[in-house]
Structures are given as C-alpha cells and as structure tokens.
Scaffold this active site. Structure first.
Site, PDB file in Angstrom:
ATOM      1  N   GLU A 169       0.856  -1.183   0.000  1.00 29.11           N
ATOM      2  CA  GLU A 169       0.000   0.000   0.000  1.00 29.11           C
ATOM      3  C   GLU A 169       0.898   1.241   0.000  1.00 29.11           C
ATOM      4  O   GLU A 169       1.800   1.369   0.828  1.00 29.11           O
ATOM      5  CB  GLU A 169      -0.911  -0.016   1.237  1.00 29.11           C
ATOM      6  CG  GLU A 169      -1.926   1.117   1.213  1.00 29.11           C
ATOM      7  CD  GLU A 169      -3.145   0.846   2.102  1.00 29.11           C
ATOM      8  OE1 GLU A 169      -3.292  -0.276   2.622  1.00 29.11           O
ATOM      9  OE2 GLU A 169      -3.951   1.784   2.261  1.00 29.11           O
ATOM     10  N   ARG A 170       0.649   2.112  -0.966  1.00 32.12           N
ATOM     11  CA  ARG A 170       1.466   3.323  -1.141  1.00 32.12           C
ATOM     12  C   ARG A 170       2.928   2.987  -1.438  1.00 32.12           C
ATOM     13  O   ARG A 170       3.830   3.783  -1.100  1.00 32.12           O
ATOM     14  CB  ARG A 170       1.387   4.242   0.083  1.00 32.12           C
ATOM     15  CG  ARG A 170      -0.009   4.549   0.527  1.00 32.12           C
ATOM     16  CD  ARG A 170      -0.890   5.014  -0.580  1.00 32.12           C
ATOM     17  NE  ARG A 170      -2.272   5.197  -0.148  1.00 32.12           N
ATOM     18  CZ  ARG A 170      -3.266   5.409  -1.005  1.00 32.12           C
ATOM     19  NH1 ARG A 170      -3.060   5.428  -2.314  1.00 32.12           N
ATOM     20  NH2 ARG A 170      -4.487   5.579  -0.563  1.00 32.12           N
ATOM     21  N   LYS A 304      -3.465   0.065  14.094  1.00 26.24           N
ATOM     22  CA  LYS A 304      -4.349   1.076  13.501  1.00 26.24           C
ATOM     23  C   LYS A 304      -5.754   0.676  13.929  1.00 26.24           C
ATOM     24  O   LYS A 304      -6.265  -0.353  13.479  1.00 26.24           O
ATOM     25  CB  LYS A 304      -4.206   1.056  11.979  1.00 26.24           C
ATOM     26  CG  LYS A 304      -5.201   1.943  11.234  1.00 26.24           C
ATOM     27  CD  LYS A 304      -4.876   1.991   9.731  1.00 26.24           C
ATOM     28  CE  LYS A 304      -5.872   2.839   8.959  1.00 26.24           C
ATOM     29  NZ  LYS A 304      -5.486   3.003   7.546  1.00 26.24           N
ATOM     30  N   GLU A 308     -10.314   4.348   9.216  1.00 25.33           N
ATOM     31  CA  GLU A 308     -10.486   3.852   7.851  1.00 25.33           C
ATOM     32  C   GLU A 308     -10.928   2.386   7.800  1.00 25.33           C
ATOM     33  O   GLU A 308     -10.348   1.567   7.094  1.00 25.33           O
ATOM     34  CB  GLU A 308      -9.204   4.059   7.052  1.00 25.33           C
ATOM     35  CG  GLU A 308      -8.829   5.532   6.929  1.00 25.33           C
ATOM     36  CD  GLU A 308      -7.584   5.788   6.072  1.00 25.33           C
ATOM     37  OE1 GLU A 308      -6.734   4.889   5.982  1.00 25.33           O
ATOM     38  OE2 GLU A 308      -7.489   6.889   5.512  1.00 25.33           O
ATOM     39  N   ARG A 341      -1.498   3.936  16.897  1.00 28.62           N
ATOM     40  CA  ARG A 341      -1.505   5.101  16.006  1.00 28.62           C
ATOM     41  C   ARG A 341      -2.640   6.083  16.352  1.00 28.62           C
ATOM     42  O   ARG A 341      -3.742   5.662  16.721  1.00 28.62           O
ATOM     43  CB  ARG A 341      -1.634   4.658  14.553  1.00 28.62           C
ATOM     44  CG  ARG A 341      -0.483   3.791  14.121  1.00 28.62           C
ATOM     45  CD  ARG A 341      -0.676   3.295  12.708  1.00 28.62           C
ATOM     46  NE  ARG A 341      -0.315   4.257  11.688  1.00 28.62           N
ATOM     47  CZ  ARG A 341      -1.059   4.542  10.628  1.00 28.62           C
ATOM     48  NH1 ARG A 341      -2.251   3.985  10.464  1.00 28.62           N
ATOM     49  NH2 ARG A 341      -0.645   5.397   9.721  1.00 28.62           N
ATOM     50  N   ARG A 351     -11.108  17.715   9.344  1.00 26.59           N
ATOM     51  CA  ARG A 351     -10.362  16.524   9.759  1.00 26.59           C
ATOM     52  C   ARG A 351      -9.157  16.869  10.646  1.00 26.59           C
ATOM     53  O   ARG A 351      -8.751  16.078  11.497  1.00 26.59           O
ATOM     54  CB  ARG A 351      -9.922  15.839   8.474  1.00 26.59           C
ATOM     55  CG  ARG A 351      -8.879  14.797   8.598  1.00 26.59           C
ATOM     56  CD  ARG A 351      -8.728  14.182   7.220  1.00 26.59           C
ATOM     57  NE  ARG A 351      -7.627  13.252   7.188  1.00 26.59           N
ATOM     58  CZ  ARG A 351      -7.254  12.611   6.092  1.00 26.59           C
ATOM     59  NH1 ARG A 351      -7.899  12.784   4.962  1.00 26.59           N
ATOM     60  NH2 ARG A 351      -6.253  11.760   6.124  1.00 26.59           N
ATOM     61  N   ASP A 380      -2.379  14.381   6.422  1.00 28.42           N
ATOM     62  CA  ASP A 380      -1.907  13.069   5.975  1.00 28.42           C
ATOM     63  C   ASP A 380      -0.699  13.182   5.062  1.00 28.42           C
ATOM     64  O   ASP A 380      -0.831  13.048   3.844  1.00 28.42           O
ATOM     65  CB  ASP A 380      -3.049  12.347   5.219  1.00 28.42           C
ATOM     66  CG  ASP A 380      -2.686  10.910   4.907  1.00 28.42           C
ATOM     67  OD1 ASP A 380      -1.782  10.381   5.575  1.00 28.42           O
ATOM     68  OD2 ASP A 380      -3.304  10.324   4.005  1.00 28.42           O
ATOM     69  N   GLU A 402       5.366   9.646  13.409  1.00 30.87           N
ATOM     70  CA  GLU A 402       5.321   8.843  12.183  1.00 30.87           C
ATOM     71  C   GLU A 402       5.583   9.736  10.979  1.00 30.87           C
ATOM     72  O   GLU A 402       4.877  10.720  10.753  1.00 30.87           O
ATOM     73  CB  GLU A 402       3.951   8.164  12.064  1.00 30.87           C
ATOM     74  CG  GLU A 402       3.825   7.264  10.846  1.00 30.87           C
ATOM     75  CD  GLU A 402       2.491   6.504  10.799  1.00 30.87           C
ATOM     76  OE1 GLU A 402       2.130   5.844  11.803  1.00 30.87           O
ATOM     77  OE2 GLU A 402       1.813   6.587   9.762  1.00 30.87           O
ATOM     78  N   GLU A 408       3.899   9.102  -1.093  1.00 29.68           N
ATOM     79  CA  GLU A 408       2.491   9.010  -1.497  1.00 29.68           C
ATOM     80  C   GLU A 408       1.989  10.304  -2.156  1.00 29.68           C
ATOM     81  O   GLU A 408       1.272  10.257  -3.151  1.00 29.68           O
ATOM     82  CB  GLU A 408       1.639   8.671  -0.275  1.00 29.68           C
ATOM     83  CG  GLU A 408       0.154   8.602  -0.568  1.00 29.68           C
ATOM     84  CD  GLU A 408      -0.676   8.179   0.645  1.00 29.68           C
ATOM     85  OE1 GLU A 408      -0.096   7.873   1.696  1.00 29.68           O
ATOM     86  OE2 GLU A 408      -1.913   8.164   0.518  1.00 29.68           O
TER      87      GLU A 408
HETATM   88  O1  GCW Z   1      -2.438   8.172   4.017  1.00 27.44           O
HETATM   89  C1  GCW Z   1      -3.482   7.332   4.195  1.00 27.44           C
HETATM   90  C2  GCW Z   1      -3.219   6.386   3.091  1.00 27.44           C
HETATM   91  C3  GCW Z   1      -3.690   4.995   3.402  1.00 27.44           C
HETATM   92  C4  GCW Z   1      -3.061   4.592   4.739  1.00 27.44           C
HETATM   93  C5  GCW Z   1      -3.557   5.552   5.817  1.00 27.44           C
HETATM   94  C6  GCW Z   1      -2.909   5.270   7.173  1.00 27.44           C
HETATM   95  C7  GCW Z   1      -2.294   2.453   5.484  1.00 27.44           C
HETATM   96  O2  GCW Z   1      -3.780   6.891   1.910  1.00 27.44           O
HETATM   97  O3  GCW Z   1      -3.243   4.172   2.353  1.00 27.44           O
HETATM   98  O4  GCW Z   1      -3.359   3.254   5.080  1.00 27.44           O
HETATM   99  O5  GCW Z   1      -3.222   6.854   5.476  1.00 27.44           O
HETATM  100  O6  GCW Z   1      -1.942   5.939   7.483  1.00 27.44           O
HETATM  101  O7  GCW Z   1      -3.366   4.414   7.896  1.00 27.44           O
END
Ligand code: GCW
Length: 691
Positions: A169-170, A304, A308, A341, A351, A380, A402, A408
């Site tokens: 992912e990313r 996490k 999401e 996290r 947000r 983000d 972090e 990304e």
């Molecule tokens: O930045 C967003 C990303 C997700 C990521 C999420 C996170 C791992 O687009 O891909 O998921 O943050 O940090 O949990």
C-alpha cells in the site's frame, strides 16, 4: 540464494582514491574482532565486504592481537579484550545508551589501535558501519575520538506490505520483498535490506501493513481473508516471522507485527474484542506469551484502530487508552511494547482537529507499555503541513512520530523529492510544550518508549525505492532518527558521495537537485502558501493520490468566489487553538501566520495582500509556475550529468524526470485554471488561459 541483480544503494563500497588508500590500509588491514553474538558475524562480514571493495583487499581477521604489525583494528565489548580493557575506561563504554559506540585511536603496547567498543552488540554493528562510512566518504581515520549515541531510542520502519499478496500500500517500487509463502526460506535480499537499515541505525521493522484486513474496503471473501495481515498472529505464521527476525536480529534490528484489534474474535473464536472483557485480556496475554516463546526479542505491536474501517475500541464504546492498555498489559514482563496510532478521523467539518480531540484528553491514561504514534501533520503526509498539535499536548504519554519515507503525495517514486528538509522542519518545530524551546525532536527523546517510525519505501525493484535518487530518503530517515541535529546538507552530501562517488561536479549537481526538490514539489502541488490535498482519489479500490483534482475535495482548500483557504483559527474550526501559546495567537492572526501555511489557517479574499504586495491569487499563479519551472531546471541539471554517472542509473532517473516535468505542468495548469475559474481574476502575466 543467488540474487545479485539489485542495487547496493549507498553500500557500494567503491574503491577509494589511490592517494588515500595507503592510510586506510595501514589502519584497517588487520582486525581483531570479538566473536559470539550473531551481530559480530555481521560485523566481520561487513568489514570483509566493505574493505575489500574500498581498499582492494579483505582485512586479515585475527583471534588475538596481531603482534607483527604497527597498527590494527579491534572490535569488542569493554573489558573483553586487552587492547580495549587496557585503554578505555569501561564505565565510559558501559554507560552508553543502547546502540551507542566509541571509536578511538589509542596506543597499546607500542602499537596503534583503532578501538571500537559499545555497550551492546548492535552498538558494535553501528560503529562498524560508521567506520566504513568514514572511509567511503574520504574522512581521515588516523586520530579518531568518536562517541555516538542514538538520539531516539526507537527507530522503526513501518512497512505497509500486504503479506502473501505481496502488494504494498502506497509502495511505488514493485512488489513486497517479503515472501511469506516461502518463509521460513530466506532470501539474500532480506540480509541486504537488514544491512541497509542497520547502516543508518534503524533498529526495528514492522513487516506488515497497518491495514491488516486488506483490502479493507472491498468485500472480504475467504481467499482474501486467508491472505490478510491479521493471520500473521497464527502460530504457523509466527514461525515464519521468527525466520525473518533471525535475519534482522543479526543486524541488531527487532521485528514487530501490525495486528488487528478484532483478533480475539477472528483468530481466538471469542464473541467480542472488548478490552474490558477478561477473556479478551487473557487471549492477548496468551498470544503475547506465545509470540515471545517463538520470537524471543519480539519488538511489539503496531495498531491502527478505529480508522479507515479497521476495528477498534470504539466498537465497544471504549476510549483509545482503554483499547491500547489491554495490549500494553499483555507486554508486562516482556521487552516489547505497543505502538498505537493516532491517525483517526471521521465525518467532521475539519479533519485536522480530530486526532487531538480523540487523544489529547487521554494524556496520562496510557499504560507504560504503550506509545502513541502521531503522524507529523494533522492531515496526511501532505507536501507541507503544520506540525501536529498533539506533540505539544501529551507530556505524560510516550509519543512517537510517524513520517512517510515513501512518497504518497510527493511524486510516488517518479519525482525525486527529498523528504529530509521536511523532516528537519518537523523535528525542529517548537511545540512550546514546556515553554519556549521544546522542539518535537526533544519531545520524542525524553524516555525509552519513544522514537520515530517511517512508512517504508522499498520493494522488489532493482533500485529498491522506485527511483535511484529516492534511496536518499531511506538513508536520510535513518540518519535523522539517529541524530536529528545533522543538517540536510550533511546528510545529502554523505549519501551522494557513497552513492555516486566524489567527483565534485556530480556531488554538487546531485546535492542541489535533492536540496531544491522539496520546495519545487510544494510549489507545483500547492502554490506554496498552505494549500494541500488537491489530488485525485479515483476509484475506491485504486486511490491514486498522484494526479491533480482540486474539485474532488473542496473542503481542503476552501476555494469559493470570494476567496480561498480554510478558517482553522480559534473562531473557525479551532485547530489553531489546539497549540500551546504563543502559537495559537501566532497562527490565528494572518499578519503573523507564516506565509507558507497561510491558507491552511485562514480563508482570505483572493486579493488579500501578502507582505511583498502580491495578492493571494497572483502568488498562487506565480508559485505554481515557479514550481514547474524549477522541475525543468532540476531535470536539466540531471541531464547534464550524462557520461558522468553510469548509464543505467542516468537513464533510469532521466526517464522519470521526463514524466516529472510533464506532471508538474499538469498540476500547474490544472490548479491555475481551477483558481481562475473560482476567482475570475486573471494572471497579471497572462500565462493562465482565461476559460
Ligand atoms: O495516508 C493514508 C493512506 C492509506 C493509509 C492511511 C494510514 C495504510 O492513503 O493508504 O493506510 O493513510 O496511514 O493508515
């Protein structure tokens, strides 16, 4: 295990110039190295490899002090070997923090010795890499007196790699390097990755994605579920984990796991994961005990939760502290901990305020085995963000920061954007948590349960990071975790010399490209005065985050007919009020708010005048044009290196620059046109087409 098709990155160990070689050979041709711990095997192997490459021959490794030579290298713990115990005060060495080392030139019984000693095995690994780096960067080693300790107690890479599926992912550098299907079979690449990490002082690795139910947003079916990250807590997979851990352990690196909060249900067959349920507590306790039977130096969990789509304590009306503490308790008596996290947000007008709202009031309530891991900014990993308010808000809690090593939002492996200057800005930011002079870097280094985590960047690509120049971000991440006071220039120079050699024209050009890349990235992606998050999201399963699409998320830039920006002042969403004074006042007032963050904090008229008399809209146009022009210049600088950098690397980076230059213009044009449409104010220089 024959795989030699990938790059050595900064561990190339190219032959040093002839004029310097004799002096290094004099000191390093003979080495008396302690034996025992697996890390010392790594030390010997690295010395052989590094010195063979750089000096043209392997060192002679002795089991006792060599008496027939004028000078030798000695590596071991304090008091362990006579040339060390008789020259170095053992207290001085034993007192070093875990990972610290002493590297000193001494005289012993008429011989000159280069002594490397440390309080831990991993300290000897770091010291060895330090010594090799001195040689690789052409520094003298005749009169050494180096004492180094890592500033951050924990320096961890978080991989967002989906086990078994091997997608990342990313990730923009190919498949995951971790082949769970084949583990416990080991790949040479694991060892080389461990070497890269240890060479810059990284001491922890989380090999699986924080999204442990991947793919989180699509319908789960059995085949997907079997290959999801939460399955790694099963015994058979823990045995695979131990195989991986055995490689990283050799380099002083501890292995962790991302876990799923609903594991007691999904794996344990319980009907709840409520942290207050005694059976749930017992399940976690037993699981953690089982892990330590298999992986004795296990680092801990990364979680996490309630973010999401991942499960978490909110499913049971419990707070993040209650949620994290049940895990923390399970680590009592073990040398590991929980990294929980703080990346949470939900339906809300802004947000940016949410992580603070969910976490700040819990300060002091987290178990001592829990670290709260906070992204550098409140949104983000944008091209530039203000620093998260949480760093100044939780003095009683172990905090971790972090960062994102992968790009990304900064060009996804195509654009060679250096993150080092951004990280310097974050770590140097004064939170005022304990009055003036409390920068983030100090907040993170007060206790042993703190530190820095970086979202991983490597994949199967031969160049590891998707772009040769982006290896510098992995390098810089480690170096900054080790010592946040190193300057961007120092880190860049070290990396360039080890990666591309010492030709001054090459060193200057590559360094300048990296040093200028971040500002260019900010300018063409945002217009330079605090906007962000204007990228394309795309289909739900294929979030792109690469192309421009300012119309997709209007709430992030707030552009309307009357102006642009988001009011996050005390009277607006209240984000600015989450800072300590005097920061709140400073950001609340558009006159004192730094221009580079102005539109993050304020919604202003299009023709609001900036300090130099330019209007907001004109500045946006100007910076967007400047950013795209800067990329053309970076590209030119790279192209001019043809023939001075080996063909393979030159061509690879040049191809990415071609795409980069086009993409920067797409961003420029899309944003300019969008801002024109909203403001109806033309560009003074006539560059932006009207309609
Ligand atoms: O930045 C967003 C990303 C997700 C990521 C999420 C996170 C791992 O687009 O891909 O998921 O943050 O940090 O949990």
């Amino acid at each position: 295990m024959v795989e030699t098709t990938y790059d050595d990155c900064w561990l190339r160990y190219d032959r040093v110039e002839e004029t310097l070689r004799a002096a290094y050979r004099e000191r390093l041709s003979h080495a008396y190295v302690s034996e025992g711990a697996p890390e010392l095997g790594a030390v010997r192997a690295e010395l052989r490899r590094g010195l063979e490459g750089m000096l043209g021959r392997e060192p002679h490794l002795w089991q006792h002090p060599p008496r027939s030579v004028d000078s030798f290298l000695v590596i071991g713990h304090p008091e362990e070997m006579r040339p060390i115990s008789e020259t170095i005060d053992p207290e001085e060495a034993w007192d070093l923090a875990d990972g610290g080392f002493l590297l000193r030139t001494v005289e012993w019984e008429g011989q000159e010795c280069t002594v490397l000693t440390a309080s831990s095995d991993r300290g000897l690994v770091y010291g060895t890499f330090h010594l090799l780096r001195l040689v690789a960067t052409g520094e003298p080693i005749d009169d050494l007196d180096v004492c180094e300790e890592p500033a951050n107690a924990n320096r961890i890479v978080n991989h967002w790699d989906n086990p078994f599926r091997r997608s990342v992912e990313r990730g923009y550098a190919g498949q995951s390097i971790f082949d769970w299907e084949r583990l416990p079979d080991l790949r040479e690449r694991y060892f080389d990755y461990a070497r890269l990490l240890a060479s810059v002082g990284i001491d922890g690795i989380v090999p699986n994605n924080v999204n442990t139910g991947i793919p989180p947003r699509s319908t789960a079916n059995d085949a997907v579920a079997e290959r999801a990250g939460w399955q790694l807590l099963k015994r058979e997979n823990l045995e695979k984990l131990e195989a991986l851990a055995s490689v990283f352990r050799r380099y002083g690196i501890r292995t962790y796991l991302s876990i799923n909060y609903a594991a007691p249900i999904r794996l344990g067959g319980l009907d709840t994961a409520d942290p207050h349920d005694p059976e749930v507590q017992q399940w976690w306790q037993d699981k953690v005990d089982e892990i330590y039977e298999i992986v004795p130096d296990f680092g801990g969990f990364l979680v996490k939760a309630d973010s999401e789509g991942q499960p978490g304590p909110y499913d049971y009306d419990r707070s993040h502290a209650e949620g994290a503490n049940v895990l923390g308790e399970a680590f009592e008596g073990h040398d590991g901990r929980v990294w929980w996290r703080a990346f949470v947000y939900s339906e809300h007008d802004d947000r940016a305020v949410q992580a603070y709202e969910a976490f700040a009031h819990l300060d002091g309530e987290f178990h001592e085995k829990v670290t709260v891991q906070i992204k550098n900014g409140p949104i983000d990993f944008q091209q530039r963000e203000p620093v998260s308010t949480l760093f100044g808000a939780m003095p009683e809690t172990d905090l971790g920061c972090e960062l994102q090593i992968t790009g990304e939002y900064t060009g996804q492996g195509v654009h060679p954007t250096s993150h080092v200057p951004m990280w310097k800005e974050v770590l140097g930011f004064d939170t005022h948590a304990d009055g003036e002079g409390t920068p983030v870097k100090d907040v993170l280094t007060e206790r042993d349960g703190q530190g820095i985590a970086g979202v991983g960047i490597v994949g199967e690509d031969p160049n590891w990071t998707g772009n040769y120049l982006l290896q510098s971000n992995l390098y810089g991440f480690g170096r900054l975790c080790w010592n946040p006071d190193l300057s961007t220039e120092e880190i860049t120079d070290e990396w360039v010399r080890q990666t591309f050699g010492h030709d001054e024209a090459v060193v200057d050009a590559v360094s300048e490209i990296l040093l200028d890349s971040w500002q260019a990235c900010i300018d063409y992606h945002t217009g330079g005065i605090g906007l962000m998050h204007m990228m394309y999201n795309g289909e739900k399963t294929l979030e792109n985050h690469y192309d421009p699409a300012p119309w997709e998320w209007p709430e992030y830039h707030g552009a309307t007919a009357d102006g642009i920006g988001v009011d996050r002042t005390t009277d607006g969403s209240g984000y600015a009020a989450q800072y300590r004074e005097p920061l709140t006042d400073f950001y609340d007032d558009p006159e004192t708010c730094p221009e580079e963050l102005l539109l993050f904090f304020h919604h202003l008229p299009w023709e609001y005048e900036l300090e130099d008399g330019t209007t907001v809209i004109q500045r946006l146009y100007d910076d967007l044009y400047a950013g795209a022009a800067a990329v053309d210049e970076l590209r030119e600088r790279w192209l001019a290196l043809e023939g001075q950098v080996d063909e393979r690397r030159h061509r690879h980076v040049a191809e990415r620059f071609d795409e980069h230059a086009l993409q920067a213009k797409r961003w420029r044009d899309t944003l300019c046109e969008y801002f024109y449409e909203k403001s109806e104010i033309p560009d003074e220089h006539g560059r932006v087409p009207a309609g």
